[in-house]
Every structure is written in structure tokens, then in C-alpha cells.
Design a protein around this motif. Structure first.
Motif: not given
Length: 336
Positions: A280-281, A72-79
Motif C-alpha cells: 500500500s502506497a 509513519p516511520a517508513g514506507v510500510y507504515d500508513r496513516t
């Protein structure tokens, strides 16, 4: 692409839209309802709204996803593992996915005692949809993980809404990818042609950007009825009503970026022209206070979330909440 979290209160000046509603289930709703007769935790069989604690004026989480990546490169990325874990949590807690199209028009056909959740995906990335040569989803893509979750938890229906731009899902090709999504019960919806910030454009430019997204979908998947729009960056055009109505497009629901659950589509307070979503977080991610894990905790701990009575033709709720019901649904009301 990172979007700012936009509290719903900041959009108080947005135009409120009135949409029609349908009392009948959507074409896919019967399949969902039949398959979802029980969930992992075993929702109570419907004998009456009071027995299942029905509250169809309750809150609904509309979850927002972008890129799935191992790095993930930022808060909008998820694994992929994050995404899988969140879906399994939803399944264990008796959530049943519905599309944005069905949610915003009140066609919520899920078993008694369960809760609707709307899964939405922005930007039409290959991590969401990528099909192999045999036409099956590639491992660790969003659609593959959705299918795996449904296989493990049969009540958890693998349907979602994909807000797409031009040249969607480039690794597969727009025509093939959009056809696959439609065939598998997903909703294809608009995210503008080139992910433009609509607030930065004049009225004509914003209308062109929205129309370009609509036209791209219609070229790639002729006959698609596009009824939902997600605003890039959460940025509302001016005037706000332009998001839902313009030359060549008409949307029942317009979706924001953040940062709280939506009220029920049956509630007076429901604003189809400005429907909030939850990023999603995890519990410890940046801005976790407004993320999905914290909100799901709150909904589980309180009494405010939507609980179905199992009948898509009625709106059941505790009688003390009668004042919250939209008059448009008075004939379907089932207070107890």
C-alpha cells in the motif's frame, strides 16, 4: 518491519505447487454475494459475460498492509486516513474484498461487473486489531475502518486476511482477537512464529519457524483451519516447497512481499507457492512505482484486471484468452 520489494521474476526458481479447487462458494461467500448486489458506481446486472465484460482470467491486486500510525516511520507504515482513502477508492471502483483463502482456491463469489481485491495484514499489530472493553474495535484500527467503509459502501465487504505471529494483537490478547476475526468473516493465517527470515535458516529451522506460527494459532484459536502463509521479508526457504508443505502444516497459498498484481487463480501462470502482493502506497511515496496507487491506476486504465461474471461456478473470459486457462478449470470455462 521493512521488507525488500521482491519482483516476481526473481523467484523463477521457486517450486510450483498444485492445489485443489472447489466449485462451491465459501461459507461467507453467500453473505457477501447477497449484500453486494450493487456498488457505489452500480455494476451492471449479470445478463451474460459479454454484457459485463467478464474476464476471470484477469489480474487481481493483493494489497499488503502493516502498521497504521499517525506518524509513519517508513514506507510500510500508513496513516489511518491513508488507509481509509484507499478503501474508499477501491469501493468506488467496484472492488469487492475476498480472503486469501478464497482467492487462492478459486472461490471468488462477487457480483457481476465487480473486481476482487485481497486485503492482507502482516505482523499482527495492535493498529490492525484492538478491541475495547465492550469487544468493539478501537477507533482508527484497520478493522474499525474496514467496518466504516462497508457501512458507507454496502457492497464493499469488510473481510481481510491477517498473517499473524506468536502473541498476536497483544493489547487485546491472541485468543480474544483471533476469535473476533473469525466471527466477523476474516481469515487468520500464518506469518511464522517470530517473524524469522526463512532463507537464513536451514531446512529444519525454517520448518520449525513455520510450524511455530501454525501451533500458536491453533493454541489461541482451536479448530482454526490455517491455509495461507506470508513469508517474512518475502524470503523463500530452501527448498521452496517447504513453505507450503511440512510436518503439521499444509498451505494452499504462499504470499510474497512485492511487487505486482497476481494473475487469476484460474490461469495457467498462477503459482500458489509464490503469490505476489502490492505494498500500500500513495502516488508520491518512496518506491511508488510498485505501490498500490500506481497499480490501481494501471489496472483501471487497461483491460487486464479480473472482472466477475457473477457466477462463482463458472470461469468466464473472452474466447481469445482460452490459451491462458488452466486445464484444471476446463469444465468451468465459459468463453464468449
Amino acid at each position: 518491519m521493512r521488507h525488500p520489494l521482491v519482483p516476481l521474476g526473481a523467484l523463477a526458481g521457486a517450486a510450483l505447487l498444485v492445489t485443489g479447487c472447489s466449485t462451491g462458494p465459501s461459507p461467507a461467500a453467500g453473505r457477501r454475494h447477497a449484500a453486494a448486489s450493487s456498488s457505489a458506481a452500480g455494476p451492471v446486472a449479470a445478463k451474460g459475460p459479454a454484457e459485463v465484460g467478464a474476464n476471470e482470467l484477469g489480474q487481481v491486486p493483493v494489497l499488503m498492509y502493516h502498521q497504521l500510525t499517525e506518524d509513519p516511520a517508513g514506507v510500510y507504515d500508513r496513516t489511518p486516513a491513508d488507509f481509509r482513502a484507499e478503501l474508499e477508492r477501491l469501493a468506488r471502483e467496484n472492488y469487492v474484498p475476498v480472503t486469501a483463502r478464497d482467492f487462492q482456491t478459486g472461490r471468488i463469489d462477487i457480483p457481476a461487473g465487480t473486481h476482487p481485491v485481497v486485503l492482507t495484514f502482516d505482523d499482527s499489530t495492535n493498529s490492525q486489531v484492538r478491541l475495547g472493553p465492550d469487544g468493539t474495535p478501537a477507533p482508527d484500527t484497520a478493522v474499525a475502518i474496514l467496518a466504516e467503509t462497508a457501512k458507507k459502501y454496502p457492497a464493499f465487504q469488510p473481510v481481510a486476511t491477517f498473517f499473524v505471529n506468536e502473541d498476536a494483537f497483544s493489547a487485546t490478547g491472541s485468543a480474544k482477537a483471533l476469535a473476533w476475526l473469525k466471527e466477523h468473516g476474516h481469515e487468520v493465517a500464518n506469518h511464522t512464529g517470530r517473524h524469522e527470515n526463512l532463507r537464513s535458516l536451514d531446512q529444519a529451522g525454517a520448518a520449525r519457524a513455520i510450524s511455530a506460527g501454525q501451533e500458536a494459532i491453533e493454541r489461541a484459536a482451536p479448530g482454526t483451519q490455517v491455509t495461507s502463509l506470508a513469508l517474512p521479508f518475502g524470503a523463500m526457504p530452501q527448498p521452496a516447497g517447504l513453505a507450503a508443505r511440512g510436518t503439521g502444516y499444509r498451505y494452499d497459498g504462499v504470499y510474497l512481499v512485492g511487487a505486482n498484481p497476481s494473475v487469476s487463480p484460474f490461469a495457467k501462470a498462477f503459482t500458489p507457492g509464490a503469490i505476489p502482493r502490492i505494498r500500500s502506497a500513495g502516488h508520491h511515496d518512496e518506491d511508488a512505482e510498485f505501490g498500490s496507487s500506481r497499480w490501481l491506476d494501471r489496472l483501471a486504465a487497461g483491460k487486464s484486471r479480473y472482472v466477475s461474471d457473477g457466477d462463482p461456478n463458472t470461469v468466464a473470459f473472452p474466447s481469445a484468452l482460452q490459451y491462458e486457462l488452466s486445464p484444471a478449470f476446463a469444465k468451468r470455462a465459459r468463453p464468449y
